[in-house]
Design a protein around this motif. Structure first.
Motif, short mmCIF file in Angstrom:
data_model
loop_
_atom_site.label_atom_id
_atom_site.label_comp_id
_atom_site.label_asym_id
_atom_site.label_seq_id
_atom_site.Cartn_x
_atom_site.Cartn_y
_atom_site.Cartn_z
N PHE A 106 -1.61 -12.67 -2.30
CA PHE A 106 -0.61 -13.11 -1.09
C PHE A 106 -1.25 -13.42 0.07
O PHE A 106 -0.82 -13.50 1.14
N GLY A 107 -2.86 -13.25 0.04
CA GLY A 107 -3.70 -13.70 1.15
C GLY A 107 -3.50 -12.79 2.33
O GLY A 107 -4.01 -12.80 3.34
N LEU A 108 -3.11 -11.45 1.95
CA LEU A 108 -3.22 -10.54 2.94
C LEU A 108 -3.59 -9.05 2.27
O LEU A 108 -3.66 -8.75 1.13
N PRO A 109 -4.16 -8.15 3.19
CA PRO A 109 -4.59 -6.68 2.81
C PRO A 109 -3.23 -6.01 2.11
O PRO A 109 -2.02 -6.34 2.64
N MET A 161 -5.68 -1.22 -8.31
CA MET A 161 -4.02 -1.64 -8.00
C MET A 161 -3.86 -2.43 -6.90
O MET A 161 -2.96 -3.40 -6.75
N ALA A 162 -4.81 -2.53 -5.86
CA ALA A 162 -4.46 -3.17 -4.67
C ALA A 162 -4.86 -4.58 -4.64
O ALA A 162 -4.83 -5.22 -3.90
N TYR A 163 -5.96 -4.83 -5.73
CA TYR A 163 -6.43 -6.15 -5.47
C TYR A 163 -5.47 -7.24 -5.51
O TYR A 163 -5.80 -8.43 -4.84
N VAL A 197 1.36 -6.39 2.94
CA VAL A 197 1.84 -7.43 1.87
C VAL A 197 3.50 -6.59 1.65
O VAL A 197 3.21 -5.18 1.72
N PRO A 198 4.49 -7.30 1.84
CA PRO A 198 5.69 -6.59 1.43
C PRO A 198 5.73 -5.59 0.21
O PRO A 198 5.30 -6.02 -0.84
N GLN A 248 0.82 -1.37 0.01
CA GLN A 248 -0.04 0.17 -0.06
C GLN A 248 0.93 1.26 0.06
O GLN A 248 0.46 2.27 -0.66
N ASP A 249 2.09 1.35 0.81
CA ASP A 249 2.86 2.52 0.93
C ASP A 249 3.47 2.75 -0.45
O ASP A 249 3.30 3.97 -0.93
N ILE A 250 3.96 1.87 -1.40
CA ILE A 250 4.29 2.02 -2.56
C ILE A 250 3.26 2.49 -3.55
O ILE A 250 3.45 3.26 -4.35
#
Length: 279
Positions: free
Chosen positions: A197-200, A190-192, A204-205, A174-176
């Motif tokens: 990776f199974g995470l919001p 973009m976030a979908y 996610v890294p 999300q930061d990126i």
């Protein structure tokens, strides 16, 4: 003399790749899979005339697989019929608006501009950043060990440009995204992919924020189902001399002097090997 040079436990993509590559090196390899279907989480089953994928459902960033098949003396394209997916995906918002992104980076930029001119102007900048991140990490982080400071130093020695992206590893997906996009609808498109990776996205890294771009490099579906990929690895491995046994469960890795020396099967059979590979 042991029964085999190598016993590989498990017929997923990792086990099949390891087994086939070790066979290519000239080793006597036995791969043992507990189920009757190859592929693990990259597989397909058939019911009532329809085929259903188990786990993995699409293929993207195919370069690592291309490298494996090249090392096996063939090519991914020769062994698997990949269908290019274009358009990539449709997003349907609660108000009924639908946005469909094509594979084309340029056309996607125009669609984003229609939602937010300022975000559309930054799409090209994001694409350039993500493309560079993808190329550098595929050359280093995603194909080299990264479990210690020594490993990380080796990565930097191989490609000093990796240092440029170290801050990305300290950020979230999300930061990126929020460095480039501000519009809520654009961010949602973009976030979908964080859900892969199974995470919001805020958990996610950061390096995985390249996925909304990497999909435009290519998303594919294997004709006949995802099982076609492990089937290809099994076929090539067996062509080279690898032995595969299905429906064979391993109960225990046998040790001699603190080193793996073989395996014991569920039926009590013991198989000796100089190396045991297990994920």
């Amino acid at each position: 003399m042991p029964d085999y040079d190598v016993v590989v436990i498990g017929g997923g993509l990792g086990g099949l790749s390891a087994g086939a590559l070790l066979t290519k090196q000239g080793r006597r390899v036995l791969l043992l899979e507990q189920s009757e279907r190859i592929g693990g989480c990259c597989s397909t089953f058939e019911r009532n005339g329809f085929r259903f994928d188990v786990g993995a459902s699409i293929v993207e960033i195919i370069e690592p697989m291309q490298r494996v098949f090249a090392r096996l003396g063939t090519s991914l394209e020769a062994e698997v019929d990949l269908i290019s997916c274009d358009p990539i995906m449709s997003y349907i918002f609660p108000d009924g608006e639908r946005v469909t992104y094509p594979r084309s980076v340029e056309e996607t930029g125009r669609l984003i501009s229609a939602m937010s001119p300022s975000d559309g102007a930054r799409w090209g900048e994001f694409a350039a950043f993500a493309d560079d991140l993808m190329r550098v990490t595929l050359d280093t982080f995603f194909q080299m060990p990264a479990g210690s400071l020594g490993d990380m130093a080796a990565i930097v020695r191989k490609n000093p440009r990796f240092l440029k992206f170290l801050p990305t590893f300290l950020s979230s997906y999300q930061d990126i995204l929020e460095k480039y996009f501000k519009d809520e609808k654009v961010l949602k498109t973009m976030a979908y992919q964080a859900l892969y990776f199974g995470l919001p996205p805020n958990l996610v890294p950061g390096p995985y924020a390249m996925v909304p771009y990497s999909e435009h490099v290519g998303i594919y579906y294997p004709r006949g189902g995802m099982i076609r990929i492990p089937e290809a690895l099994q076929r090539v491995g067996e062509r080279l001399g690898m032995t595969v046994r299905m429906g064979t469960r391993v109960d225990k890795v046998l040790l001699e002097g603190g080193r793996a020396a073989g395996v014991r099967l569920a039926d009590g059979t013991e198989i000796s090997a100089g190396v045991v590979v297990s994920d």
